[in-house]
Scaffold this motif. Structure first.
Motif, PDB file in Angstrom:
ATOM      1  N   PRO A 275      -7.866 -17.008  -7.369  1.00  0.00           N
ATOM      2  CA  PRO A 275      -9.103 -16.895  -7.443  1.00  0.00           C
ATOM      3  C   PRO A 275      -9.736 -16.668  -8.936  1.00  0.00           C
ATOM      4  CG  PRO A 275      -7.981 -14.744  -6.724  1.00  0.00           C
ATOM      5  CD  PRO A 275      -6.945 -16.205  -6.599  1.00  0.00           C
ATOM      6  N   ASP A 276      -9.065 -16.547  -9.697  1.00  0.00           N
ATOM      7  CA  ASP A 276      -9.251 -16.165 -11.067  1.00  0.00           C
ATOM      8  C   ASP A 276      -9.048 -17.689 -11.951  1.00  0.00           C
ATOM      9  OD1 ASP A 276     -10.352 -13.773 -10.803  1.00  0.00           O
ATOM     10  OD2 ASP A 276      -8.258 -12.823 -11.182  1.00  0.00           O
ATOM     11  N   SER A 277     -10.078 -18.419 -12.341  1.00  0.00           N
ATOM     12  CA  SER A 277      -9.618 -19.617 -12.988  1.00  0.00           C
ATOM     13  C   SER A 277     -10.063 -19.604 -14.532  1.00  0.00           C
ATOM     14  CB  SER A 277     -10.760 -20.672 -12.377  1.00  0.00           C
ATOM     15  OG  SER A 277     -12.257 -20.330 -12.337  1.00  0.00           O
ATOM     16  N   ASN A 278     -10.839 -18.392 -14.954  1.00  0.00           N
ATOM     17  CA  ASN A 278     -10.708 -17.945 -16.294  1.00  0.00           C
ATOM     18  C   ASN A 278      -9.901 -17.010 -16.728  1.00  0.00           C
ATOM     19  OD1 ASN A 278     -13.465 -19.478 -16.658  1.00  0.00           O
ATOM     20  ND2 ASN A 278     -14.460 -18.006 -15.376  1.00  0.00           N
ATOM     21  N   ASP A 279      -8.547 -17.627 -16.769  1.00  0.00           N
ATOM     22  CA  ASP A 279      -7.592 -16.903 -17.135  1.00  0.00           C
ATOM     23  C   ASP A 279      -7.488 -16.677 -18.674  1.00  0.00           C
ATOM     24  OD1 ASP A 279      -6.759 -19.574 -16.858  1.00  0.00           O
ATOM     25  OD2 ASP A 279      -5.059 -18.989 -17.964  1.00  0.00           O
ATOM     26  N   ALA A 280      -6.772 -15.587 -18.982  1.00  0.00           N
ATOM     27  CA  ALA A 280      -6.824 -15.552 -20.594  1.00  0.00           C
ATOM     28  C   ALA A 280      -5.943 -16.419 -21.334  1.00  0.00           C
ATOM     29  CB  ALA A 280      -5.994 -14.122 -20.804  1.00  0.00           C
ATOM     30  N   SER A 281      -5.047 -17.213 -20.987  1.00  0.00           N
ATOM     31  CA  SER A 281      -4.463 -18.202 -21.645  1.00  0.00           C
ATOM     32  C   SER A 281      -5.025 -19.603 -21.702  1.00  0.00           C
ATOM     33  CB  SER A 281      -2.805 -18.593 -21.225  1.00  0.00           C
ATOM     34  OG  SER A 281      -3.112 -19.044 -19.666  1.00  0.00           O
ATOM     35  N   GLY A 282      -6.109 -19.407 -20.773  1.00  0.00           N
ATOM     36  CA  GLY A 282      -6.865 -21.033 -20.665  1.00  0.00           C
ATOM     37  C   GLY A 282      -6.003 -22.117 -19.952  1.00  0.00           C
ATOM     38  N   ASN A 283      -4.987 -21.715 -19.416  1.00  0.00           N
ATOM     39  CA  ASN A 283      -4.050 -22.631 -18.661  1.00  0.00           C
ATOM     40  C   ASN A 283      -4.826 -23.221 -17.512  1.00  0.00           C
ATOM     41  OD1 ASN A 283      -1.686 -24.318 -18.496  1.00  0.00           O
ATOM     42  ND2 ASN A 283      -1.029 -23.264 -16.768  1.00  0.00           N
ATOM     43  N   ALA A 284      -5.370 -22.393 -16.573  1.00  0.00           N
ATOM     44  CA  ALA A 284      -6.127 -22.850 -15.625  1.00  0.00           C
ATOM     45  C   ALA A 284      -7.406 -23.643 -16.019  1.00  0.00           C
ATOM     46  CB  ALA A 284      -6.633 -21.309 -14.866  1.00  0.00           C
ATOM     47  N   GLN A 285      -7.906 -23.806 -16.985  1.00  0.00           N
ATOM     48  CA  GLN A 285      -8.846 -24.586 -17.454  1.00  0.00           C
ATOM     49  C   GLN A 285      -8.171 -26.089 -17.733  1.00  0.00           C
ATOM     50  OE1 GLN A 285     -12.371 -24.140 -16.975  1.00  0.00           O
ATOM     51  NE2 GLN A 285     -11.620 -22.206 -16.027  1.00  0.00           N
ATOM     52  N   THR A 286      -7.067 -25.886 -18.491  1.00  0.00           N
ATOM     53  CA  THR A 286      -6.286 -26.998 -18.585  1.00  0.00           C
ATOM     54  C   THR A 286      -6.035 -27.712 -17.285  1.00  0.00           C
ATOM     55  OG1 THR A 286      -5.396 -26.081 -20.485  1.00  0.00           O
ATOM     56  CG2 THR A 286      -4.179 -27.991 -19.701  1.00  0.00           C
ATOM     57  N   ILE A 287      -5.611 -27.084 -15.975  1.00  0.00           N
ATOM     58  CA  ILE A 287      -5.303 -27.801 -15.155  1.00  0.00           C
ATOM     59  C   ILE A 287      -6.493 -28.170 -14.289  1.00  0.00           C
ATOM     60  CG2 ILE A 287      -4.523 -27.062 -12.639  1.00  0.00           C
ATOM     61  CD1 ILE A 287      -2.373 -27.124 -14.525  1.00  0.00           C
ATOM     62  N   ILE A 288      -7.560 -27.547 -14.211  1.00  0.00           N
ATOM     63  CA  ILE A 288      -8.846 -28.140 -13.780  1.00  0.00           C
ATOM     64  C   ILE A 288      -9.376 -29.217 -14.551  1.00  0.00           C
ATOM     65  CG2 ILE A 288     -11.147 -27.457 -13.642  1.00  0.00           C
ATOM     66  CD1 ILE A 288     -10.232 -24.410 -13.027  1.00  0.00           C
ATOM     67  N   SER A 289      -9.209 -29.454 -15.817  1.00  0.00           N
ATOM     68  CA  SER A 289      -9.491 -30.648 -16.399  1.00  0.00           C
ATOM     69  C   SER A 289      -8.909 -31.754 -16.063  1.00  0.00           C
ATOM     70  CB  SER A 289      -9.250 -30.343 -17.959  1.00  0.00           C
ATOM     71  OG  SER A 289     -10.117 -29.375 -18.647  1.00  0.00           O
ATOM     72  N   GLY A 290      -7.543 -31.518 -15.967  1.00  0.00           N
ATOM     73  CA  GLY A 290      -6.604 -32.473 -15.136  1.00  0.00           C
ATOM     74  C   GLY A 290      -6.901 -32.982 -13.963  1.00  0.00           C
ATOM     75  N   LEU A 291      -7.408 -32.327 -13.280  1.00  0.00           N
ATOM     76  CA  LEU A 291      -7.747 -32.480 -11.822  1.00  0.00           C
ATOM     77  C   LEU A 291      -9.318 -33.226 -11.914  1.00  0.00           C
ATOM     78  CD1 LEU A 291      -7.141 -29.315 -10.003  1.00  0.00           C
ATOM     79  CD2 LEU A 291      -5.631 -31.323  -9.764  1.00  0.00           C
ATOM     80  N   ALA A 292      -9.918 -32.760 -12.705  1.00  0.00           N
ATOM     81  CA  ALA A 292     -11.277 -33.350 -12.960  1.00  0.00           C
ATOM     82  C   ALA A 292     -11.288 -34.812 -13.438  1.00  0.00           C
ATOM     83  CB  ALA A 292     -12.050 -32.429 -13.760  1.00  0.00           C
TER      84      ALA A 292
END
Length: 499
Positions: A275-292
């Motif tokens: 449920p938390d995509s704005n994680d401290a490391s930013g890795n979730a955003q990297t994953i989301i960018s790859g999916l996008a």
């Protein structure tokens, strides 16, 4: 200070380790509404990519709801008497609730997604108040659940349910209504304030005019009237022309493809992974960018994105397991599938009624933004409601056939045992994603299983010389009730509320 709880540092690289029981259960809890012990056992040792492909292919091939006899009724087809008409409408609604509940229990990923989309491109039955419109809307979500997102947005916007819900059915060329245009950008495709202006909303509303032919009575499908369309030029997302409905979709998905992809992949990530995509490391955003990037390159086909996500090391990482709070639907449907106790239409209706009591009424999201999920499912009233209703369903199954509780225990254990800790461990492993928090919590569960009805010495291997003891799962008459008490105890634990 903001607190981040998403510590998943894994990547989108394929997960290649053969599935163990924990990982297989995780896959089925997230892609569907969990699974029986038999299904989980059959997944152990399989390659994750192969199994994910199978589940995605099944979702792509699943048939939508069969059209009921009343699928095309208008008000003229209902009885004239008010009481008789209300009774017929209630019977129709019960029919479609039971049918959709059955599909959620059998269609795994396809129905998980159709329900996800019902909370994304939201409508509320209480607003448009027509069962035939509800069926058309659900059928649209099911057909497009794992298809093309652009097609989904295009088609759902012209369902009568949506046209009434967001006032498109009253969007006349000489008096444009901006409701649908606003939500199309803010909630359905781009996100609040992301890549559009108020002027874009005004101009888009003009382009969406004309779908106002409603007939003389309610429950008549809304159609287009050319004389109610605004024929003038409009400038939308920097593009000027005499745009209409199809043009809006074309401009939106051409001019804002990256924004759409990121917004939708963020929602998919938060729903299926954490449920938390704005994680401290930013890795979730990297994953989301790859999916996008995959979403854009596949022209907004959903299946490639989901295959990539569900096959990944990121999805199967230990930090992704047991971090999402079960929705009310998860709570009851997961339990139904995990016990494999069987169900009837009446039980499905009872579960849907229970969902309503703890915050999730089918076909009635709370507002146009939908249920906000996860932490919103837990408060003082709802957690007590979860406990009490789960105990009611456990007891209903027990009253129907107490021996199926013994059969479930023997299935989970893999045979007979005289050791209550073995039984308890099997149930903890089945009904919680990662076990109980402490060893003392586990021992408390063992005590709940033992119950006061069975003297403690009966479990001792020394009680009967040379044997396993007096108590045995396969023969002791107290065993079914002990399993029931264990399930009641576990259903109140914090770990039971997670998936």
């Amino acid at each position: 200070m903001e607190f981040f709880v998403n510590c998943n540092s894994a990547t989108l690289a394929p997960y290649t380790t053969p599935l163990d029981k924990e990982k297989a259960a995780h896959l089925y809890r997230r892609l569907g509404f969990s699974a029986s012990n038999t299904t989980i056992e059959s997944a152990i040792g399989q390659n994750a990519s192969t199994l994910v492909d199978t589940l995605v292919d099944q979702a792509l091939a699943a048939a939508p709801l069969a059209a009921p006899l009343w699928a095309n009724w208008t008000n003229a087809d209902y009885p004239e008497d008010d009481d008789a008409r209300r009774q017929v409408r209630r019977e129709q609604l019960r029919e479609i609730r039971a049918a959709y509940g059955n599909q959620m229990l059998t269609n795994n990923l396809r129905e998980r997604l159709s329900f996800f989309w019902s909370n994304h491109v939201v409508t509320q039955l209480s607003v448009y108040d027509c069962n035939t419109f509800l069926f058309e809307y659900l059928e649209c979500l099911q057909r497009n659940a794992i298809g093309n997102f652009r097609t989904l947005i295009s088609e759902v916007g012209l369902t009568s349910a949506m046209l009434y819900y967001l006032d498109g059915a009253f969007n006349n060329g000489n008096n444009p209504n901006e409701n649908y245009a606003r939500e199309l950008y803010e909630l359905f495709t781009l996100g609040d304030g992301n890549g559009y202006t108020e002027e874009d909303i005004v101009e888009t509303a003009k382009a969406l005019t004309g779908y106002v032919e409603r007939g003389e009575v309610g429950c008549t499908k809304v159609t287009f009237r050319a004389d109610r369309f605004d024929p003038g030029p409009k400038t939308i997302l920097g593009q000027t022309g005499n745009w209409g409905y199809d043009d809006v979709i074309e401009i939106l998905f051409t001019q804002r493809q990256n924004e759409i992809a990121t917004f939708i992949c963020t929602k998919l990530y938060e729903y299926f992974v954490h449920p938390d995509s704005n994680d401290a490391s930013g890795n979730a955003q990297t994953i989301i960018s790859g999916l996008a990037a995959t979403f854009v390159s596949s022209n907004f086909e959903l299946a490639p994105v989901l295959r990539q996500l569900f096959k990944s090391q990121h999805f199967f990482d230990d930090t992704a397991i047991g971090v999402i709070i079960k929705s009310p639907f998860d709570l009851y449907l997961n339990f139904t599938k995990e016990t494999d106790f069987g169900y009837t239409d009446d039980l499905i209706i009872n579960m849907l009624d229970a969902c309503e009591m703890i915050g999730q009424e089918v076909f009635e999201p709370v507002d146009v933004a939908g249920w906000q999920r996860d932490r919103q499912w837990i408060n003082t009233n709802y957690i007590i409601g979860r406990w009490l209703t789960m105990e009611v369903f456990i007891d209903l199954h027990f009253q129907e056939d107490d021996e199926k509780f013994r059969a479930l225990a023997m299935d989970l254990v893999g045979g007979d045992t005289g050791n209550p800790e073995v039984v308890t461990r099997a149930f903890v492993d089945k009904f919680t994603p990662k076990g109980l928090l402490t060893e003392q919590d586990f021992l408390n569960a063992v005590d709940a299983f033992k119950t006061d009805d069975v003297p403690n010495e009966y479990y001792s291997p020394d009680y009967v010389a040379g044997g396993l003891g007096y108590w045995s799962l396969s023969v002791s008459m107290e065993a079914p009730n002990q399993v029931r008490q264990l399930l009641r105890y576990l259903s109140r634990q914090p770990e039971f509320q997670l998936k």
